[in-house]
Design a protein around this motif. Structure first.
Motif, mmCIF file in Angstrom:
data_model
loop_
_atom_site.group_PDB
_atom_site.id
_atom_site.type_symbol
_atom_site.label_atom_id
_atom_site.label_comp_id
_atom_site.label_asym_id
_atom_site.label_seq_id
_atom_site.Cartn_x
_atom_site.Cartn_y
_atom_site.Cartn_z
ATOM 1 N N GLN A 176 -28.120 53.447 13.008
ATOM 2 C CA GLN A 176 -29.042 54.126 12.090
ATOM 3 C C GLN A 176 -29.355 53.249 10.883
ATOM 4 O OE1 GLN A 176 -27.251 57.853 11.113
ATOM 5 N NE2 GLN A 176 -27.511 58.734 13.168
ATOM 6 N N ALA A 177 -28.278 52.609 10.366
ATOM 7 C CA ALA A 177 -28.497 51.724 9.225
ATOM 8 C C ALA A 177 -29.399 50.557 9.618
ATOM 9 C CB ALA A 177 -27.163 51.209 8.700
ATOM 10 N N GLU A 178 -29.185 50.055 10.860
ATOM 11 C CA GLU A 178 -30.032 48.957 11.330
ATOM 12 C C GLU A 178 -31.476 49.409 11.460
ATOM 13 O OE1 GLU A 178 -30.186 45.712 15.009
ATOM 14 O OE2 GLU A 178 -28.672 47.309 14.970
ATOM 15 N N ASP A 179 -31.650 50.651 12.019
ATOM 16 C CA ASP A 179 -33.011 51.191 12.096
ATOM 17 C C ASP A 179 -33.607 51.366 10.705
ATOM 18 O OD1 ASP A 179 -32.834 51.248 14.847
ATOM 19 O OD2 ASP A 179 -32.124 53.329 14.898
ATOM 20 N N ALA A 180 -32.757 51.908 9.803
ATOM 21 C CA ALA A 180 -33.232 52.078 8.429
ATOM 22 C C ALA A 180 -33.568 50.733 7.804
ATOM 23 C CB ALA A 180 -32.179 52.806 7.591
ATOM 24 N N LEU A 181 -32.696 49.737 8.072
ATOM 25 C CA LEU A 181 -32.967 48.403 7.543
ATOM 26 C C LEU A 181 -34.230 47.814 8.148
ATOM 27 C CD1 LEU A 181 -29.374 46.876 7.439
ATOM 28 C CD2 LEU A 181 -30.799 47.511 5.491
ATOM 29 N N ARG A 182 -34.424 48.070 9.453
ATOM 30 C CA ARG A 182 -35.657 47.590 10.074
ATOM 31 C C ARG A 182 -36.875 48.249 9.441
ATOM 32 N NH1 ARG A 182 -33.942 47.715 16.503
ATOM 33 N NH2 ARG A 182 -32.533 45.889 16.442
ATOM 34 N N ARG A 183 -36.765 49.603 9.260
ATOM 35 C CA ARG A 183 -37.886 50.296 8.605
ATOM 36 C C ARG A 183 -38.094 49.766 7.189
ATOM 37 N NH1 ARG A 183 -35.429 54.702 11.252
ATOM 38 N NH2 ARG A 183 -34.376 55.334 9.327
ATOM 39 N N GLU A 184 -36.961 49.585 6.467
ATOM 40 C CA GLU A 184 -37.078 49.049 5.110
ATOM 41 C C GLU A 184 -37.653 47.639 5.114
ATOM 42 O OE1 GLU A 184 -33.309 49.276 3.273
ATOM 43 O OE2 GLU A 184 -33.309 51.468 3.079
ATOM 44 N N ALA A 185 -37.234 46.841 6.145
ATOM 45 C CA ALA A 185 -37.774 45.484 6.235
ATOM 46 C C ALA A 185 -39.275 45.521 6.517
ATOM 47 C CB ALA A 185 -37.048 44.701 7.328
ATOM 48 N N ALA A 186 -39.672 46.429 7.456
ATOM 49 C CA ALA A 186 -41.104 46.560 7.729
ATOM 50 C C ALA A 186 -41.850 47.046 6.490
ATOM 51 C CB ALA A 186 -41.316 47.538 8.896
ATOM 52 N N GLN A 187 -41.243 48.045 5.803
ATOM 53 C CA GLN A 187 -41.864 48.527 4.569
ATOM 54 C C GLN A 187 -41.918 47.426 3.514
ATOM 55 O OE1 GLN A 187 -39.902 51.962 3.031
ATOM 56 N NE2 GLN A 187 -41.381 52.288 1.354
ATOM 57 N N ALA A 188 -40.811 46.643 3.443
ATOM 58 C CA ALA A 188 -40.780 45.550 2.473
ATOM 59 C C ALA A 188 -41.847 44.511 2.802
ATOM 60 C CB ALA A 188 -39.397 44.902 2.459
ATOM 61 N N ARG A 189 -42.028 44.234 4.134
ATOM 62 C CA ARG A 189 -43.083 43.292 4.506
ATOM 63 C C ARG A 189 -44.459 43.830 4.128
ATOM 64 N NH1 ARG A 189 -39.629 42.456 9.018
ATOM 65 N NH2 ARG A 189 -40.738 44.066 10.214
ATOM 66 N N GLY A 190 -44.662 45.157 4.401
ATOM 67 C CA GLY A 190 -45.930 45.748 3.990
ATOM 68 C C GLY A 190 -46.122 45.701 2.485
ATOM 69 N N GLU A 191 -45.037 46.048 1.747
ATOM 70 C CA GLU A 191 -45.131 45.988 0.287
ATOM 71 C C GLU A 191 -45.329 44.554 -0.190
ATOM 72 O OE1 GLU A 191 -41.681 47.812 -1.228
ATOM 73 O OE2 GLU A 191 -42.323 49.875 -0.735
ATOM 74 N N ARG A 192 -44.705 43.608 0.551
ATOM 75 C CA ARG A 192 -44.894 42.202 0.185
ATOM 76 C C ARG A 192 -46.344 41.790 0.349
ATOM 77 N NH1 ARG A 192 -41.770 37.053 2.948
ATOM 78 N NH2 ARG A 192 -42.686 35.423 1.607
ATOM 79 N N LYS A 193 -46.951 42.247 1.464
ATOM 80 C CA LYS A 193 -48.371 41.952 1.652
ATOM 81 C C LYS A 193 -49.197 42.566 0.537
ATOM 82 C CE LYS A 193 -48.168 41.550 6.700
ATOM 83 N NZ LYS A 193 -48.642 42.131 7.986
ATOM 84 N N LYS A 194 -48.853 43.853 0.220
ATOM 85 C CA LYS A 194 -49.581 44.510 -0.877
ATOM 86 C C LYS A 194 -49.377 43.769 -2.191
ATOM 87 C CE LYS A 194 -49.420 49.165 1.085
ATOM 88 N NZ LYS A 194 -48.926 50.544 0.903
ATOM 89 N N LEU A 195 -48.107 43.352 -2.421
ATOM 90 C CA LEU A 195 -47.811 42.631 -3.652
ATOM 91 C C LEU A 195 -48.539 41.290 -3.698
ATOM 92 C CD1 LEU A 195 -44.004 43.350 -4.093
ATOM 93 C CD2 LEU A 195 -45.879 44.209 -5.508
#
Length: 216
Positions: A80-99
């Motif tokens: 679950q943590a890995e899934d959460a980390l993956r989601r967070e990583a995907a979100q972070a990548r999206g936020e990075r693109k936005k940033l």
């Protein structure tokens, strides 16, 4: 040699052998008993150790089961943590693109603001120069205003004098108008008298030329 001696010896030897066999048997029995008691003791020790080891093994197995369950829960939590980390990583990548997009926009905005700031500095300098010119113009206008106020005061005095003269002239005009009316009236009187005199003169002249006829 006496034949009875070997027989006795054989008997003695037989008895000795029997005794030896009995002693050996007793010894073996004692040894077996001792071994048995030792074996029983060892067996009891082994059973106790086996029981202890079995309990320990059971405890260990239970502990291992708990550890396995804990590891399974940890693995599930890790998944679950890995899934959460993956989601967070995907979100972070999206936020990075936005940033990155925001950063590029901010850079463009900063460049625009810098250009605007430069234009504003130039405009401020121009306004300062214009303000200095306006200050000089204001000083000149104040001087002209002072001169104008002096002129206004002079003109006001002149206007007052002109008004006074106008009142005087108006009074004189009224007097002249009254005098003119009196003169006109006098002229009318003179003209009436002259007309009367002329009529009288004409009447007299007519009477001399044409005497009235007599009736009789």
């Amino acid at each position: 040699m006496d034949p009875a001696v070997p027989k006795a010896t054989l008997k003695v030897l037989g008895l000795c052998a029997v005794l030896l066999v009995l002693v050996a048997a007793v010894t073996v029995s004692v040894a077996v008993m001792v071994w048995r008691s030792e074996a029983v003791g060892k067996l009891r020790g082994c059973r106790e150790r086996a029981a202890n080891e079995s309990r320990e093994l059971g405890n260990r197995v239970a502990e291992l089961e708990r550890e396995r369950a804990r590891l399974q829960r940890a693995a599930a939590a890790g998944a679950q943590a890995e899934d959460a980390l993956r989601r967070e990583a995907a979100q972070a990548r999206g936020e990075r693109k936005k940033l990155n997009a925001s950063l590029a926009s901010c850079r463009e905005r900063a460049a625009t603001l810098e250009a605007n700031a430069t234009a504003l500095r130039d405009e401020v300098l121009a306004l300062r120069r214009e303000r200095a010119e306006l200050a000089r113009g204001k000083a000149a206008l104040q001087e002209e205003l002072a001169r104008g106020e002096e002129l206004v005061l002079g003109l006001r005095r002149r206007l007052e004098e002109a008004a006074e003269q106008r009142r005087v002239l108006r009074a004189r005009g009224e007097q002249c108008e009254a005098r003119q009316k009196e003169l006109e009236a006098t002229l009318r009187d003179y003209a009436a008298e002259v007309d009367a005199l002329r009529r009288r003169a004409r009447d007299r002249a007519t009477g001399r030329r044409c005497p009235p006829s007599r009736k009789g």
